[in-house]
Write an enzyme that holds these catalytic residues in place. Sequence first.
Site, PDB file in Angstrom:
ATOM      1  N   PHE A  98      -6.103  10.586   4.111  1.00  0.00           N
ATOM      2  CA  PHE A  98      -5.236  11.618   4.690  1.00  0.00           C
ATOM      3  C   PHE A  98      -4.397  12.315   3.602  1.00  0.00           C
ATOM      4  O   PHE A  98      -4.570  13.518   3.349  1.00  0.00           O
ATOM      5  CB  PHE A  98      -4.371  10.960   5.781  1.00  0.00           C
ATOM      6  CG  PHE A  98      -3.097  11.677   6.102  1.00  0.00           C
ATOM      7  CD1 PHE A  98      -3.110  13.038   6.427  1.00  0.00           C
ATOM      8  CD2 PHE A  98      -1.883  11.000   6.091  1.00  0.00           C
ATOM      9  CE1 PHE A  98      -1.927  13.705   6.732  1.00  0.00           C
ATOM     10  CE2 PHE A  98      -0.708  11.658   6.390  1.00  0.00           C
ATOM     11  CZ  PHE A  98      -0.724  13.019   6.705  1.00  0.00           C
ATOM     12  N   VAL A  99      -3.545  11.585   2.911  1.00  0.00           N
ATOM     13  CA  VAL A  99      -2.711  12.213   1.869  1.00  0.00           C
ATOM     14  C   VAL A  99      -3.573  12.615   0.677  1.00  0.00           C
ATOM     15  O   VAL A  99      -3.453  13.726   0.141  1.00  0.00           O
ATOM     16  CB  VAL A  99      -1.577  11.257   1.414  1.00  0.00           C
ATOM     17  CG1 VAL A  99      -0.832  11.849   0.224  1.00  0.00           C
ATOM     18  CG2 VAL A  99      -0.606  10.979   2.555  1.00  0.00           C
ATOM     19  N   ASN A 119     -13.497   4.187  -1.151  1.00  0.00           N
ATOM     20  CA  ASN A 119     -14.489   3.247  -0.604  1.00  0.00           C
ATOM     21  C   ASN A 119     -14.748   3.544   0.873  1.00  0.00           C
ATOM     22  O   ASN A 119     -15.498   2.839   1.529  1.00  0.00           O
ATOM     23  CB  ASN A 119     -14.046   1.784  -0.785  1.00  0.00           C
ATOM     24  CG  ASN A 119     -12.843   1.444   0.082  1.00  0.00           C
ATOM     25  OD1 ASN A 119     -12.247   2.309   0.723  1.00  0.00           O
ATOM     26  ND2 ASN A 119     -12.470   0.180   0.106  1.00  0.00           N
ATOM     27  N   THR A 122     -10.662   3.677   5.044  1.00  0.00           N
ATOM     28  CA  THR A 122      -9.914   4.557   5.951  1.00  0.00           C
ATOM     29  C   THR A 122     -10.124   6.031   5.595  1.00  0.00           C
ATOM     30  O   THR A 122      -9.796   6.904   6.386  1.00  0.00           O
ATOM     31  CB  THR A 122      -8.401   4.234   5.957  1.00  0.00           C
ATOM     32  OG1 THR A 122      -7.924   4.292   4.617  1.00  0.00           O
ATOM     33  CG2 THR A 122      -8.123   2.873   6.554  1.00  0.00           C
ATOM     34  N   ASP A 143     -15.138   1.191  -4.933  1.00  0.00           N
ATOM     35  CA  ASP A 143     -13.969   0.418  -4.493  1.00  0.00           C
ATOM     36  C   ASP A 143     -13.096   0.156  -5.718  1.00  0.00           C
ATOM     37  O   ASP A 143     -13.572  -0.339  -6.741  1.00  0.00           O
ATOM     38  CB  ASP A 143     -14.449  -0.902  -3.874  1.00  0.00           C
ATOM     39  CG  ASP A 143     -13.340  -1.566  -3.084  1.00  0.00           C
ATOM     40  OD1 ASP A 143     -12.211  -1.662  -3.609  1.00  0.00           O
ATOM     41  OD2 ASP A 143     -13.606  -1.978  -1.936  1.00  0.00           O
ATOM     42  N   LYS A 176      -5.705  -7.407  -2.456  1.00  0.00           N
ATOM     43  CA  LYS A 176      -6.603  -7.176  -3.610  1.00  0.00           C
ATOM     44  C   LYS A 176      -6.542  -5.706  -4.049  1.00  0.00           C
ATOM     45  O   LYS A 176      -6.499  -5.404  -5.237  1.00  0.00           O
ATOM     46  CB  LYS A 176      -8.048  -7.520  -3.232  1.00  0.00           C
ATOM     47  CG  LYS A 176      -8.355  -8.992  -3.243  1.00  0.00           C
ATOM     48  CD  LYS A 176      -9.846  -9.185  -2.997  1.00  0.00           C
ATOM     49  CE  LYS A 176     -10.208 -10.652  -2.917  1.00  0.00           C
ATOM     50  NZ  LYS A 176     -11.584 -10.847  -2.439  1.00  0.00           N
ATOM     51  N   GLY A 187      -5.314  -0.299 -16.364  1.00  0.00           N
ATOM     52  CA  GLY A 187      -6.189  -0.569 -17.519  1.00  0.00           C
ATOM     53  C   GLY A 187      -6.908   0.703 -17.943  1.00  0.00           C
ATOM     54  O   GLY A 187      -7.017   1.008 -19.141  1.00  0.00           O
ATOM     55  N   TYR A 230       1.041  -5.595   2.474  1.00  0.00           N
ATOM     56  CA  TYR A 230       1.234  -4.219   2.002  1.00  0.00           C
ATOM     57  C   TYR A 230       2.543  -4.093   1.212  1.00  0.00           C
ATOM     58  O   TYR A 230       2.542  -3.607   0.075  1.00  0.00           O
ATOM     59  CB  TYR A 230       1.257  -3.292   3.218  1.00  0.00           C
ATOM     60  CG  TYR A 230       1.352  -1.824   2.891  1.00  0.00           C
ATOM     61  CD1 TYR A 230       0.266  -1.135   2.355  1.00  0.00           C
ATOM     62  CD2 TYR A 230       2.523  -1.115   3.149  1.00  0.00           C
ATOM     63  CE1 TYR A 230       0.357   0.216   2.080  1.00  0.00           C
ATOM     64  CE2 TYR A 230       2.612   0.238   2.879  1.00  0.00           C
ATOM     65  CZ  TYR A 230       1.530   0.900   2.346  1.00  0.00           C
ATOM     66  OH  TYR A 230       1.610   2.246   2.080  1.00  0.00           O
ATOM     67  N   THR A 260       4.952   9.913   6.527  1.00  0.00           N
ATOM     68  CA  THR A 260       4.332  11.229   6.317  1.00  0.00           C
ATOM     69  C   THR A 260       3.304  11.488   7.408  1.00  0.00           C
ATOM     70  O   THR A 260       2.623  10.564   7.843  1.00  0.00           O
ATOM     71  CB  THR A 260       3.639  11.247   4.934  1.00  0.00           C
ATOM     72  OG1 THR A 260       4.613  10.891   3.954  1.00  0.00           O
ATOM     73  CG2 THR A 260       3.072  12.615   4.609  1.00  0.00           C
TER      74      THR A 260
END
Length: 411
Positions: A98-99, A119, A122, A143, A176, A187, A230, A260
């Site tokens: 979305f964003v 990935n 969503t 991913d 993860k 990195g 989260y 948002t």
Amino acid sequence: MPVFGWWAIMSRKTKYVFILAILVAAIVVTWGRAGITKDDMERLRREELSSQIREALEPLEKRLGNLEKGSEDSKYPKVKFLMEKDRKRILVTGGAGFVGSHLVDRLMMDGHEVVVMDNFFTGRKRNVEHWLGHENFELLNHDVVEPLYIEVDQIYHLASPASPPHYMYNPIKTIKTNTIGTLNMLGLAKRVNGRFLLASTSEVYGDPEVHPQNEEYWGHVNPIGPRACYDEGKRVAETMSYAYAKQEHVQVRVARIFNTFGPRMHMSDGRVVSNFILQSLQDQPITVFGAGKQTRSFQYVSDLVNGLVMLMNSNISTPVNLGNPEEHSILEFATIIKNLVGCKSDIVHVKEQEDDPQRRRPDITKAMGMGWQPKVSMIEGLNRTIEYFRQELFQSSHNQKMILRPDDKLV
Ligand SMILES: O=C(O)[C@H]1O[C@H](OP(=O)(O)OP(=O)(O)OC[C@H]2O[C@@H](n3ccc(=O)[nH]c3=O)[C@H](O)[C@@H]2O)[C@H](O)[C@@H](O)[C@@H]1O
């Protein structure tokens, strides 16, 4: 008068001219017959025909050419032309979300080269479909938990589910994504000497004891609650960003994003704005969790995108809140949406959520210091989003998919 009568009265000179003319005509007819064969006649006929066809086709070809040119021009939203020295190669992780997709639109239209990595957990391909095939655009189905080796100048790291039901659906994957995924991107930033922006969240403040929340506040998070995957994931992502900044001199930017909303939210996003709008549009009960006294402050997605781009290109390396300080209780918010849609839905109270933050409102003094402030009022943003979902519902009921381009009126 008979012919012989004429001949008799003609002068001698006239008779010679007359005879000569008859001879010349006879020679021309005989030679002509002998020189132009049947094939020549056929060839001439064909040449004549094809030149007539060419003449008739010419204006049609011209029109077709113009039409093709026109459709080529409007195939993609208009992008600025940037000189090589000003054009950046930018990676947006979660760029089909979305964003992310709104940010991608902005960067593309500014003339940059954009690599989207997603990935599609969503995110959706259709959010960026209007750029597929554009020479400045690349879409990677990848991913972020797996390392990526590419050359870029800037990284906007947005990859992570952000809606509570989505991030709680697979908490280990959320952890993860926010830890290993962020390490991978830091990195990469270190390897390519690029600038890194982390999309952090107001959730780092947890259920805040300070109101409104400024960037100095350390937060109040339950580390073992249902939201922790989260909240703590983003908190450690911030920690890692500053570790890379200190130890490896990576240039980092951290945006703490407050609630948002806007077009391209998923119909099954599960957050309050899309839930309330979809419920209202379908005359279903509007589900307020608990008493609805908890508050939120909602910003429209284009304001957030402006803030992200400004922050990335600023020299502010400490965290910055991005949000709209207009605060409402969730119950008020339900009434506002119900009235805007003009529906008959009832407002119903359902079980409250565990660890649901009770008050949330950004202190945006710091963001305003870099020249940013929200421009789209909540009501204006809600009207656009209601229209978007109205169209989305209509199209999905007709088995069509809703594709929203940045040059459509809604954004
Ligand atoms: O929208 C966002 O940007 C934020 O959304 C969530 O945070 P949250 O504030 O809990 O978002 P919602 O799920 O939209 O909930 C807002 C409030 O509405 C309530 N709600 C939600 C959904 C619903 O159907 N009914 C309802 O009353 C929730 O209990 C909560 O109090 C995420 O956790 C944040 O990371 C993200 O930045």
